[in-house]
Write a protein that holds these residues in place. Sequence first.
Motif, PDB file in Angstrom:
ATOM      1  N   GLU A 176       0.658  -1.250   0.092  1.00  0.00           N
ATOM      2  CA  GLU A 176      -0.050  -0.026  -0.008  1.00  0.00           C
ATOM      3  C   GLU A 176       0.747   1.174   0.068  1.00  0.00           C
ATOM      4  O   GLU A 176       1.297   1.592   0.953  1.00  0.00           O
ATOM      5  N   ARG A 177       1.074   1.755  -1.305  1.00  0.00           N
ATOM      6  CA  ARG A 177       2.296   2.733  -1.376  1.00  0.00           C
ATOM      7  C   ARG A 177       1.558   4.183  -1.273  1.00  0.00           C
ATOM      8  O   ARG A 177       2.488   5.178  -0.811  1.00  0.00           O
ATOM      9  N   ARG A 178       0.237   4.118  -1.560  1.00  0.00           N
ATOM     10  CA  ARG A 178      -0.120   5.573  -1.654  1.00  0.00           C
ATOM     11  C   ARG A 178      -0.011   6.270  -0.391  1.00  0.00           C
ATOM     12  O   ARG A 178       0.300   7.530  -0.451  1.00  0.00           O
ATOM     13  N   ARG A 179      -0.404   5.905   0.630  1.00  0.00           N
ATOM     14  CA  ARG A 179      -0.521   6.512   1.838  1.00  0.00           C
ATOM     15  C   ARG A 179       0.816   6.790   2.275  1.00  0.00           C
ATOM     16  O   ARG A 179       0.946   7.824   3.056  1.00  0.00           O
ATOM     17  N   VAL A 181       3.299   7.833   0.478  1.00  0.00           N
ATOM     18  CA  VAL A 181       3.641   8.969  -0.389  1.00  0.00           C
ATOM     19  C   VAL A 181       3.243  10.281   0.476  1.00  0.00           C
ATOM     20  O   VAL A 181       3.810  11.223   0.296  1.00  0.00           O
ATOM     21  N   TRP A 182       1.641  10.004   0.805  1.00  0.00           N
ATOM     22  CA  TRP A 182       1.363  11.475   1.315  1.00  0.00           C
ATOM     23  C   TRP A 182       1.981  11.755   2.562  1.00  0.00           C
ATOM     24  O   TRP A 182       2.430  12.868   2.954  1.00  0.00           O
ATOM     25  N   LEU A 183       2.462  10.690   3.459  1.00  0.00           N
ATOM     26  CA  LEU A 183       3.337  10.816   4.455  1.00  0.00           C
ATOM     27  C   LEU A 183       4.515  11.368   4.214  1.00  0.00           C
ATOM     28  O   LEU A 183       5.243  12.360   5.046  1.00  0.00           O
ATOM     29  N   LEU A 184       5.195  10.891   3.149  1.00  0.00           N
ATOM     30  CA  LEU A 184       6.347  11.280   2.607  1.00  0.00           C
ATOM     31  C   LEU A 184       6.453  12.863   2.327  1.00  0.00           C
ATOM     32  O   LEU A 184       7.242  13.489   2.649  1.00  0.00           O
ATOM     33  N   GLY A 185       5.349  13.517   1.630  1.00  0.00           N
ATOM     34  CA  GLY A 185       5.166  14.686   1.563  1.00  0.00           C
ATOM     35  C   GLY A 185       5.209  15.675   2.447  1.00  0.00           C
ATOM     36  O   GLY A 185       5.800  16.623   2.590  1.00  0.00           O
ATOM     37  N   GLY A 186       4.413  15.231   3.687  1.00  0.00           N
ATOM     38  CA  GLY A 186       4.351  15.805   4.856  1.00  0.00           C
ATOM     39  C   GLY A 186       5.821  16.112   5.682  1.00  0.00           C
ATOM     40  O   GLY A 186       6.178  17.084   5.977  1.00  0.00           O
ATOM     41  N   LEU A 187       6.361  14.859   5.598  1.00  0.00           N
ATOM     42  CA  LEU A 187       7.756  14.934   6.145  1.00  0.00           C
ATOM     43  C   LEU A 187       9.010  15.922   5.418  1.00  0.00           C
ATOM     44  O   LEU A 187       9.778  16.492   6.046  1.00  0.00           O
ATOM     45  N   LEU A 188       8.638  15.792   4.079  1.00  0.00           N
ATOM     46  CA  LEU A 188       9.686  16.831   3.238  1.00  0.00           C
ATOM     47  C   LEU A 188       9.268  18.130   3.850  1.00  0.00           C
ATOM     48  O   LEU A 188      10.205  19.107   3.748  1.00  0.00           O
ATOM     49  N   LEU A 204      14.681  16.361  -5.194  1.00  0.00           N
ATOM     50  CA  LEU A 204      15.547  15.105  -5.370  1.00  0.00           C
ATOM     51  C   LEU A 204      14.635  13.734  -5.150  1.00  0.00           C
ATOM     52  O   LEU A 204      14.865  12.919  -5.827  1.00  0.00           O
ATOM     53  N   VAL A 205      14.068  13.802  -4.165  1.00  0.00           N
ATOM     54  CA  VAL A 205      13.149  12.668  -3.472  1.00  0.00           C
ATOM     55  C   VAL A 205      12.192  12.347  -4.448  1.00  0.00           C
ATOM     56  O   VAL A 205      11.996  11.200  -4.927  1.00  0.00           O
ATOM     57  N   LEU A 206      11.310  13.243  -4.979  1.00  0.00           N
ATOM     58  CA  LEU A 206      10.254  13.019  -5.759  1.00  0.00           C
ATOM     59  C   LEU A 206      10.493  12.931  -7.192  1.00  0.00           C
ATOM     60  O   LEU A 206       9.982  11.936  -7.638  1.00  0.00           O
ATOM     61  N   GLY A 207      11.532  13.531  -7.647  1.00  0.00           N
ATOM     62  CA  GLY A 207      12.233  13.304  -8.914  1.00  0.00           C
ATOM     63  C   GLY A 207      12.761  11.874  -8.954  1.00  0.00           C
ATOM     64  O   GLY A 207      12.539  11.167 -10.017  1.00  0.00           O
ATOM     65  N   GLY A 208      13.422  11.470  -8.099  1.00  0.00           N
ATOM     66  CA  GLY A 208      14.028  10.105  -7.935  1.00  0.00           C
ATOM     67  C   GLY A 208      12.770   9.145  -7.917  1.00  0.00           C
ATOM     68  O   GLY A 208      13.179   8.163  -8.646  1.00  0.00           O
ATOM     69  N   MET A 209      11.682   9.384  -7.148  1.00  0.00           N
ATOM     70  CA  MET A 209      10.650   8.527  -7.046  1.00  0.00           C
ATOM     71  C   MET A 209      10.067   8.440  -8.738  1.00  0.00           C
ATOM     72  O   MET A 209       9.635   7.322  -9.104  1.00  0.00           O
ATOM     73  N   LEU A 210       9.957   9.321  -9.315  1.00  0.00           N
ATOM     74  CA  LEU A 210       9.482   9.184 -10.585  1.00  0.00           C
ATOM     75  C   LEU A 210      10.274   8.474 -11.587  1.00  0.00           C
ATOM     76  O   LEU A 210       9.722   7.868 -12.355  1.00  0.00           O
ATOM     77  N   TRP A 223       2.376   8.711 -11.472  1.00  0.00           N
ATOM     78  CA  TRP A 223       2.914  10.041 -11.553  1.00  0.00           C
ATOM     79  C   TRP A 223       1.669  11.173 -11.163  1.00  0.00           C
ATOM     80  O   TRP A 223       2.210  12.090 -10.657  1.00  0.00           O
ATOM     81  N   ARG A 224       0.425  10.906 -11.187  1.00  0.00           N
ATOM     82  CA  ARG A 224      -0.389  11.884 -10.871  1.00  0.00           C
ATOM     83  C   ARG A 224      -0.337  12.110  -9.290  1.00  0.00           C
ATOM     84  O   ARG A 224      -0.381  13.415  -9.072  1.00  0.00           O
ATOM     85  N   GLN A 225      -0.129  10.899  -8.377  1.00  0.00           N
ATOM     86  CA  GLN A 225       0.013  11.384  -7.072  1.00  0.00           C
ATOM     87  C   GLN A 225       1.221  12.018  -6.693  1.00  0.00           C
ATOM     88  O   GLN A 225       1.106  12.931  -5.973  1.00  0.00           O
ATOM     89  N   LEU A 226       2.293  11.795  -7.415  1.00  0.00           N
ATOM     90  CA  LEU A 226       3.600  12.324  -7.132  1.00  0.00           C
ATOM     91  C   LEU A 226       3.490  13.763  -7.469  1.00  0.00           C
ATOM     92  O   LEU A 226       3.983  14.694  -6.840  1.00  0.00           O
ATOM     93  N   ALA A 227       2.969  13.991  -8.715  1.00  0.00           N
ATOM     94  CA  ALA A 227       2.822  15.508  -9.298  1.00  0.00           C
ATOM     95  C   ALA A 227       1.780  16.100  -8.192  1.00  0.00           C
ATOM     96  O   ALA A 227       2.210  17.627  -7.922  1.00  0.00           O
ATOM     97  N   LEU A 228       0.888  15.626  -7.531  1.00  0.00           N
ATOM     98  CA  LEU A 228       0.025  16.396  -6.806  1.00  0.00           C
ATOM     99  C   LEU A 228       0.853  16.731  -5.315  1.00  0.00           C
ATOM    100  O   LEU A 228       0.611  17.645  -4.792  1.00  0.00           O
ATOM    101  N   VAL A 229       1.358  15.684  -5.090  1.00  0.00           N
ATOM    102  CA  VAL A 229       2.246  15.819  -3.668  1.00  0.00           C
ATOM    103  C   VAL A 229       3.377  17.121  -4.028  1.00  0.00           C
ATOM    104  O   VAL A 229       3.208  17.871  -3.015  1.00  0.00           O
ATOM    105  N   SER A 230       3.906  17.139  -5.052  1.00  0.00           N
ATOM    106  CA  SER A 230       4.735  18.075  -5.621  1.00  0.00           C
ATOM    107  C   SER A 230       4.154  19.470  -5.558  1.00  0.00           C
ATOM    108  O   SER A 230       4.702  20.407  -5.180  1.00  0.00           O
ATOM    109  N   VAL A 231       3.113  19.455  -6.099  1.00  0.00           N
ATOM    110  CA  VAL A 231       2.112  20.937  -6.211  1.00  0.00           C
ATOM    111  C   VAL A 231       2.029  21.257  -4.708  1.00  0.00           C
ATOM    112  O   VAL A 231       2.191  22.411  -4.375  1.00  0.00           O
TER     113      VAL A 231
END
Length: 240
Positions: A176-179, A181-188, A204-210, A223-231
């Motif tokens: 279950e990776r999606r949750r 990723v959200w936590l990762l965004g908050g920590l960043l 660096l982190v989100l680009g590496g994940m892409l 890519w959609r979730q990673l893009a939304l987290v980046s925004v």
Amino acid sequence: MIVSHAEPLVAVKAHVVSWQARLSAHRAPLVTVGGVLLLAQAVLLFQQRTFVDLFYDSGNYLAVAHHMVAGAGIFNHLRTPLYPGFLALFLTLDLPHPIATAVLVQMLLYGAGVCEAYVLAWRLTGQRWGAAAIATLLAGNLYMLQWERTINSEGITLWLLITLFLVLERALHAPERRRWVWLLGGLLVAVVLTRPFFVYLPLLVLGGMLVQAWRSGRFAAQWRQLALVSVLIAGVLGGY
């Protein structure tokens, strides 16, 4: 369909038993790491003879924290808000020794970071004693242990970074990776608002994940979730 009231309790008990069985294999390595950490704490306390240490920028952090308590807001040209906000939390609780209490929490967070380093190393290597050796290097590092007793952001930042990379490992490998990723965004966001030195870490982190998602064939799904987290990260940091 009739559901027994005992079924949730049985499920919880089974979950606890499962965790106990999983932890039992790590008992000896973790006890070793904990022993080194306690010994290092005793040595450091003997060397310093003081529980709270002030650094050259401690005054700035305390000044911003007092401004927050006074209602001046979180925006300040001296420091980013997360660590002063951490100190302000203890100042608002009207404790007898708020700064000493903050240092105690920093010590607990450092200990948590040592345990998280063990978990991260074990997940990456699969070697319990190898992970214990890595965590022991952190537990017995007197130079880094000094940060937990100092009124500056280094100790909190270290814990945040270890937690971030532990969550990153889950975001890359957990079913279950999606949750994660959200936590990762908050920590960043938390890392940058604690130490602006790491302002490029989200890129660096989100680009590496892409890149990793593209190489593993999961780019279309992620890519959609990673893009939304980046925004969202850019919005929070840019807004600040």
